[in-house]
Design a protein around this motif. Sequence first.
Motif, short mmCIF file in Angstrom:
data_model
loop_
_atom_site.label_atom_id
_atom_site.label_comp_id
_atom_site.label_asym_id
_atom_site.label_seq_id
_atom_site.Cartn_x
_atom_site.Cartn_y
_atom_site.Cartn_z
N VAL A 196 0.88 -1.17 0.00
CA VAL A 196 0.00 0.00 0.00
C VAL A 196 0.91 1.22 0.00
CG1 VAL A 196 -1.92 1.18 1.11
CG2 VAL A 196 -1.70 -1.30 1.34
N LEU A 197 0.77 2.03 -1.06
CA LEU A 197 1.74 3.10 -1.27
C LEU A 197 1.10 4.48 -1.31
CD1 LEU A 197 3.88 1.52 -4.14
CD2 LEU A 197 4.58 1.82 -1.77
N ASN A 198 1.84 5.45 -0.76
CA ASN A 198 1.56 6.87 -0.97
C ASN A 198 1.70 7.14 -2.47
OD1 ASN A 198 2.99 6.21 1.51
ND2 ASN A 198 2.77 8.35 2.06
N GLY A 199 1.01 8.17 -2.95
CA GLY A 199 1.05 8.48 -4.38
C GLY A 199 2.45 8.74 -4.90
N ASN A 200 3.27 9.51 -4.15
CA ASN A 200 4.60 9.84 -4.66
C ASN A 200 5.52 8.62 -4.71
OD1 ASN A 200 4.55 10.08 -1.76
ND2 ASN A 200 6.57 10.99 -1.84
N TYR A 201 5.39 7.73 -3.73
CA TYR A 201 6.24 6.54 -3.74
C TYR A 201 5.77 5.54 -4.80
CZ TYR A 201 8.73 8.23 0.33
OH TYR A 201 9.51 8.99 1.18
N ALA A 202 4.49 5.55 -5.10
CA ALA A 202 4.00 4.71 -6.19
C ALA A 202 4.60 5.17 -7.51
CB ALA A 202 2.47 4.78 -6.25
N LEU A 203 4.66 6.48 -7.70
CA LEU A 203 5.26 7.03 -8.91
C LEU A 203 6.73 6.66 -9.01
CD1 LEU A 203 3.64 10.58 -8.94
CD2 LEU A 203 3.21 8.76 -10.58
N GLU A 204 7.45 6.79 -7.90
CA GLU A 204 8.87 6.47 -7.90
C GLU A 204 9.11 5.00 -8.19
OE1 GLU A 204 10.67 7.81 -4.29
OE2 GLU A 204 10.26 9.92 -4.67
N ALA A 205 8.13 4.15 -7.83
CA ALA A 205 8.26 2.72 -8.09
C ALA A 205 7.83 2.36 -9.51
CB ALA A 205 7.43 1.94 -7.08
N GLY A 206 7.39 3.37 -10.26
CA GLY A 206 7.00 3.14 -11.64
C GLY A 206 5.56 2.69 -11.81
N PHE A 207 4.72 2.88 -10.77
CA PHE A 207 3.32 2.49 -10.83
C PHE A 207 2.43 3.63 -11.32
CE2 PHE A 207 4.25 -0.72 -7.32
CZ PHE A 207 4.13 -1.82 -8.17
N SER A 208 1.37 3.29 -12.00
CA SER A 208 0.32 4.22 -12.38
C SER A 208 -0.94 3.84 -11.60
CB SER A 208 0.03 4.13 -13.88
OG SER A 208 -1.27 4.59 -14.19
N VAL A 209 -1.59 4.82 -10.98
CA VAL A 209 -2.81 4.52 -10.24
C VAL A 209 -3.84 3.88 -11.16
CG1 VAL A 209 -4.77 5.50 -9.01
CG2 VAL A 209 -2.49 6.30 -8.49
N GLY A 210 -4.05 4.52 -12.30
CA GLY A 210 -5.08 4.05 -13.22
C GLY A 210 -4.79 2.68 -13.82
N LYS A 211 -3.53 2.37 -14.06
CA LYS A 211 -3.18 1.13 -14.75
C LYS A 211 -2.74 0.00 -13.82
CE LYS A 211 -1.63 3.78 -18.77
NZ LYS A 211 -0.45 4.21 -19.57
N ASP A 212 -2.13 0.34 -12.69
CA ASP A 212 -1.48 -0.69 -11.87
C ASP A 212 -2.15 -0.98 -10.53
OD1 ASP A 212 0.67 -1.05 -13.75
OD2 ASP A 212 1.47 0.87 -13.04
N ALA A 213 -2.83 -0.01 -9.94
CA ALA A 213 -3.42 -0.24 -8.62
C ALA A 213 -4.55 -1.26 -8.71
CB ALA A 213 -3.94 1.07 -8.04
N VAL A 214 -4.55 -2.21 -7.79
CA VAL A 214 -5.65 -3.17 -7.76
C VAL A 214 -6.86 -2.57 -7.02
CG1 VAL A 214 -4.11 -5.14 -7.92
CG2 VAL A 214 -4.76 -4.30 -5.66
N ALA A 215 -6.60 -1.54 -6.25
CA ALA A 215 -7.66 -0.78 -5.58
C ALA A 215 -7.07 0.55 -5.13
CB ALA A 215 -8.21 -1.54 -4.38
N TYR A 216 -7.88 1.59 -5.12
CA TYR A 216 -7.38 2.90 -4.67
C TYR A 216 -8.51 3.78 -4.20
CZ TYR A 216 -8.78 4.36 -9.41
OH TYR A 216 -9.49 4.61 -10.57
N GLU A 217 -8.16 4.83 -3.47
CA GLU A 217 -9.15 5.78 -2.96
C GLU A 217 -9.78 6.54 -4.12
OE1 GLU A 217 -6.97 7.03 1.24
OE2 GLU A 217 -6.48 8.06 -0.63
N SER A 218 -11.08 6.64 -4.09
CA SER A 218 -11.77 7.41 -5.11
C SER A 218 -11.40 8.87 -5.00
CB SER A 218 -13.28 7.25 -4.94
OG SER A 218 -13.97 8.22 -5.69
#
Length: 272
Positions: A196-218
């Motif tokens: 479970v990642l903060n938005g900035n650390y998700a970006l640094e890990a190369g993740f996209s909320v729209g494409k990679d998150a299996v679930a996220y805050e609306s």
Amino acid sequence: MKKKLLAIVIGTLMVASLTGCKKADDTESKVITVAASTTPHAEILTQAKTILAKDGWDLQVTEFTDYVQPNLVVDSGDFDANYFQHIPYLDSFNKEYGTKLVNAGGIHYEPFGIYPGTKTDLSELKKGDVIAVPNDTTNEARALLLLQDNGIITLKDGVGLEATVKDIVENPNDIKIQELEAAQVSRVIPEVAFVVLNGNYALEAGFSVGKDAVAYESSESEAAKTYVNVIAVKEGNEDKKGIKKLVEVLKSDEIKKFINDTYDGAVVPFEE
């Protein structure tokens, strides 16, 4: 005559001296120093730097990799402001460290997400699987609430933003919650089922909320908007000209467009 001439010379020197001081003061007042996380904060500030320069402002950005020093250097007066945190974390930090930092303006929020590690769908969770979460007070609570919203755990009623792993009352799959410093969570991706990642650390890990998150805050949820990332300053400095100008630029249409075009929903401009 000599006395009159001397008086004129002294007066001229005083005017020149005062003029020099004024120029120095003006130059100094046009410098804004900001401590920031690398992604997306420093990247957004880089865009703002160009806009501010057009009005004669020199925005100087220093990147930090932790969540403690950026607040300490602002509280000490070494930096004018920082840009890396949301209000619940700011309030928690003030309480813990005795600092007096305040919100000078909300800029964006970053939806928290659950991202794949060794598994790619929450339905694949099995007994004993591990999910890594940030360990700082407010971000851990946010992560646990997101896990609860997706049926993985159940927390005590009313714990809200104070939730910790001790408040888990139901854990049907006996999931192990691994608590790590926020910057370390993405580093265990190959070792755990999900992170479970903060938005900035998700970006640094190369993740996209729209494409990679299996679930996220609306983005429409009150929870997401609670965590708006702000420009934080020492109490009493929020109305300084440079700070107000910085916030104005960061909330401009040009910066909003940059955010929307760059971060694929992982960073959302905050509308008050």
